[in-house]
Design an enzyme around this catalytic site. Structure first.
Site, PDB file in Angstrom:
ATOM      1  N   PHE A 146       2.182  -5.262  -2.204  1.00 39.45           N
ATOM      2  CA  PHE A 146       1.352  -4.447  -1.313  1.00 39.45           C
ATOM      3  C   PHE A 146       2.119  -4.233   0.010  1.00 39.45           C
ATOM      4  O   PHE A 146       2.723  -5.169   0.541  1.00 39.45           O
ATOM      5  CB  PHE A 146       0.010  -5.144  -1.064  1.00 39.45           C
ATOM      6  N   ASP A 217      -0.375 -14.171  -2.341  1.00 43.02           N
ATOM      7  CA  ASP A 217      -1.422 -13.277  -1.852  1.00 43.02           C
ATOM      8  C   ASP A 217      -2.468 -13.154  -2.963  1.00 43.02           C
ATOM      9  O   ASP A 217      -2.182 -12.633  -4.050  1.00 43.02           O
ATOM     10  CB  ASP A 217      -0.806 -11.912  -1.495  1.00 43.02           C
ATOM     11  N   TYR A 242     -13.096  -9.122   1.912  1.00 41.81           N
ATOM     12  CA  TYR A 242     -13.952  -7.946   1.674  1.00 41.81           C
ATOM     13  C   TYR A 242     -13.850  -7.371   0.272  1.00 41.81           C
ATOM     14  O   TYR A 242     -14.499  -6.377  -0.033  1.00 41.81           O
ATOM     15  CB  TYR A 242     -13.617  -6.840   2.701  1.00 41.81           C
ATOM     16  N   LYS A 243     -13.017  -7.952  -0.582  1.00 46.41           N
ATOM     17  CA  LYS A 243     -12.889  -7.398  -1.945  1.00 46.41           C
ATOM     18  C   LYS A 243     -13.865  -8.139  -2.864  1.00 46.41           C
ATOM     19  O   LYS A 243     -15.058  -7.939  -2.788  1.00 46.41           O
ATOM     20  CB  LYS A 243     -11.442  -7.529  -2.426  1.00 46.41           C
ATOM     21  N   ARG A 391      -7.282   4.109 -10.631  1.00 46.21           N
ATOM     22  CA  ARG A 391      -7.521   2.660 -10.648  1.00 46.21           C
ATOM     23  C   ARG A 391      -9.020   2.399 -10.718  1.00 46.21           C
ATOM     24  O   ARG A 391      -9.796   2.961  -9.956  1.00 46.21           O
ATOM     25  CB  ARG A 391      -6.931   2.053  -9.374  1.00 46.21           C
TER      26      ARG A 391
HETATM   27  C1  LIG Z   1      -2.424  -7.432  -1.945  1.00 45.56           C
HETATM   28  C2  LIG Z   1      -3.061  -7.077  -0.640  1.00 45.56           C
HETATM   29  N1  LIG Z   1      -2.761  -7.777   0.459  1.00 45.56           N
HETATM   30  C3  LIG Z   1      -3.327  -7.479   1.646  1.00 45.56           C
HETATM   31  C4  LIG Z   1      -4.239  -6.456   1.763  1.00 45.56           C
HETATM   32  C5  LIG Z   1      -4.884  -6.075   3.052  1.00 45.56           C
HETATM   33  O1  LIG Z   1      -4.585  -6.734   4.168  1.00 45.56           O
HETATM   34  P1  LIG Z   1      -5.516  -6.541   5.434  1.00 45.56           P
HETATM   35  O2  LIG Z   1      -6.823  -7.196   5.140  1.00 45.56           O
HETATM   36  O3  LIG Z   1      -4.759  -7.188   6.516  1.00 45.56           O
HETATM   37  O4  LIG Z   1      -5.717  -5.075   5.649  1.00 45.56           O
HETATM   38  C6  LIG Z   1      -4.592  -5.724   0.623  1.00 45.56           C
HETATM   39  C7  LIG Z   1      -5.563  -4.573   0.692  1.00 45.56           C
HETATM   40  O5  LIG Z   1      -5.853  -3.984   1.661  1.00 45.56           O
HETATM   41  C8  LIG Z   1      -3.982  -6.039  -0.589  1.00 45.56           C
HETATM   42  O6  LIG Z   1      -4.293  -5.343  -1.686  1.00 45.56           O
HETATM   43  N1  LIG Z   2      -8.310  -2.786   3.216  1.00 45.16           N
HETATM   44  C1  LIG Z   2      -8.618  -1.492   3.019  1.00 45.16           C
HETATM   45  C2  LIG Z   2      -9.066  -0.685   4.085  1.00 45.16           C
HETATM   46  O1  LIG Z   2      -9.160  -1.263   5.299  1.00 45.16           O
HETATM   47  C3  LIG Z   2      -9.389   0.654   3.868  1.00 45.16           C
HETATM   48  C4  LIG Z   2      -9.288   1.182   2.586  1.00 45.16           C
HETATM   49  C5  LIG Z   2      -8.834   0.426   1.536  1.00 45.16           C
HETATM   50  C6  LIG Z   2      -8.485  -0.893   1.767  1.00 45.16           C
HETATM   51  C7  LIG Z   2      -7.967  -1.725   0.686  1.00 45.16           C
HETATM   52  O2  LIG Z   2      -8.415  -2.805   0.546  1.00 45.16           O
HETATM   53  C8  LIG Z   2      -6.911  -1.218  -0.154  1.00 45.16           C
HETATM   54  C9  LIG Z   2      -6.631  -2.234  -1.204  1.00 45.16           C
HETATM   55  N2  LIG Z   2      -5.977  -3.416  -0.715  1.00 45.16           N
HETATM   56  C10 LIG Z   2      -5.871  -1.761  -2.391  1.00 45.16           C
HETATM   57  O3  LIG Z   2      -5.589  -2.583  -3.245  1.00 45.16           O
HETATM   58  O4  LIG Z   2      -5.586  -0.607  -2.506  1.00 45.16           O
END
Ligand SMILES: Cc1ncc(COP(=O)(O)O)c(C=O)c1O
Ligand SMILES: Nc1c(O)cccc1C(=O)C[C@H](N)C(=O)O
Length: 421
Positions: A146, A217, A242-243, A391
């Site tokens: 990511f 991660d 948040y997921k 997806r």
């Molecule tokens: C693998 C992974 N790591 C990290 C993040 C996000 O990080 P953050 O919460 O800092 O936006 C995501 C999705 O947004 C993700 O899919």
């Molecule tokens: N973290 C997100 C956001 O702040 C806005 C929109 C999407 C996201 C996501 O979580 C993307 C996600 N990590 C992904 O796997 O694509």
């Protein structure tokens, strides 16, 4: 009967409904707010709202903040007025950590909650690079990790004067690249695009054999299936609130530091809330015991409270049942999609092999962006991911096999309609 007719025959739907009737987790769906006119397949980006959360947020806003004001920070503090005032916001990160710990196979004092996943990656990278022998100059990661994981490593390396090489290799070549010059691995267990799941236990063991530290991660793992960090001997991990943990938009992230590293993994973002005694207002940073030292600044009470309430959904969930249901949902989706994949330019990206699959299914399609736009208009809420990926995330807490059937029916209509150019 054509394959399509068979696919959408009432008998198929009723067989799936029979499966749903036997689902030991079926009752969990009633604990979420879900759209009635849509199939929500994006819980791997933003989990659905647990019904307990709005009341908790209202209580925090109206009573804890509105009425009790500053007194809500501390419980059992004689300076605050009366027992009724005690909300103990100060310990909220620790209480949330204790709820996340069993979901990831950790002890409560190995988990810190706060900040974003990106920031927590920075904390872990800086601690692990400090611990690694100085001659090891490589951060090993996947080319398709990511972006934020890559960016955080790039930024920290720039701060460190470019001392490290960020080696990005394809997933299949990770093991061969666990060489003597590697300081640490920074890997995402479930690939956000393909849904492919790495073998966390085996890669951790092989990294350790070669003196390499591991940062995992767990963004697409925590709450989606059981994770056993202690059982696998993992060093460090991070994940999103948040997921699959359903803590709401911008929910705080969690990070894990194995107990054996507590004496040697520094908290370089050493904020006062990670101090052993914040209100002592000492001049020097003296870390709190355990992972609490990685909590940096003032806890984000509103979002922590939402996550705290959301996590209660897991209290009676058998994580092995959750995994079994997740695989059954993704198997069903792949199976129902098969005739469509034979007819239209859809290429399955997600492994069929269960041990290599997270809780999502992805397909490549040359007009993926347009297809997803049409799907969303029809209430099939998945994701488009660049450059050509459709997806679909499955959340075993609230999806049924009948949802999968509805989703595939919608996908068929969009593909047949051909309005995807
Ligand atoms: C693998 C992974 N790591 C990290 C993040 C996000 O990080 P953050 O919460 O800092 O936006 C995501 C999705 O947004 C993700 O899919
Ligand atoms: N973290 C997100 C956001 O702040 C806005 C929109 C999407 C996201 C996501 O979580 C993307 C996600 N990590 C992904 O796997 O694509």
């Amino acid at each position: 009967m054509t394959v399509f007719d068979r696919l959408f025959a009432d008998s198929t739907l009723s067989q799936l409904q029979e499966k749903d009737a036997r689902d030991p987790l079926a009752h969990k769906r009633a604990e979420f707010k879900l759209p009635e006119d849509a199939v929500y397949l994006d819980g791997n980006s933003l989990g659905a709202l647990p019904l307990s959360v709005p009341a908790r947020l209202a209580r925090v806003a109206e009573e804890e903040w509105g009425s009790q004001l500053i007194r809500s920070w501390t419980a059992n503090d004689s300076a605050s007025v009366g027992a009724a005032a005690a909300q103990d916001w100060m310990n909220l990160p620790d209480r949330v950590a204790a709820k996340i710990a069993p979901l990831i196979g950790a002890q409560a004092h190995e988990v810190a909650v706060g900040d974003s996943t990106s920031v927590n990656i920075f904390k872990l990278l800086s601690a692990a690079l400090h611990m690694a022998p100085p001659q090891r100059r490589v951060i090993l990661t996947e080319a398709d990790n990511f972006p934020t994981d890559l960016y955080m490593a790039q930024g920290l390396n720039a701060l460190l004067g470019g001392r490290y090489e960020l080696r990005t290799v394809p997933g299949a070549e990770l093991e061969a690249n666990l060489t003597d010059d590697v300081a640490l691995t920074l890997l995402t267990e479930v690939d956000y695009r393909t849904g492919r799941k790495l073998d966390l236990a085996s890669l951790t063991a092989k990294a350790h054999e070669r003196g390499i530290l591991t940062i995992w991660d767990l963004a697409h793992s925590a709450g989606a299936f059981p994770v056993d960090l202690n059982g696998t001997g993992a060093d460090f991990a991070v994940g999103c609130g948040y997921k699959f943990l359903n803590g709401g938009p911008g929910a705080p992230s969690f990070m894990f530091v194995a107990e054996r590293h507590h004496g040697s993994a520094p908290a370089f973002l050493s904020g006062w809330m990670g101090h052993a005694d914040p209100f002592e207002m000492a001049r020097e940073f003296s870390p709190a015991p355990g992972a609490r030292r990685y909590v940096v600044g003032t806890p984000m009470v509103l979002s922590l409270s939402a996550l705290d309430a959301a996590l209660d959904v897991f209290a009676d969930v058998d994580m092995a049942q959750l995994r079994a249901k997740s695989l059954s949902l993704t198997d069903t989706f792949i199976e129902l999609m098969e005739p469509l994949a034979a007819q239209y330019p859809l290429t399955l990206m997600t492994p069929r092999n269960h041990v290599q699959r997270g809780s999502q299914v992805s397909y490549q399609h040359p007009q993926a962006r347009a297809v997803m736009r049409q799907l969303i208009m029809r209430g099939i809420l998945g994701d488009f991911r660049t450059p050509d990926i459709l997806r679909f995330g499955f959340t075993p807490l609230y999806h049924s096999h009948a949802d999968v059937w509805r989703a595939v029916q919608g996908i068929r209509k969009v593909l047949e309609g051909g309005e995807t150019a």
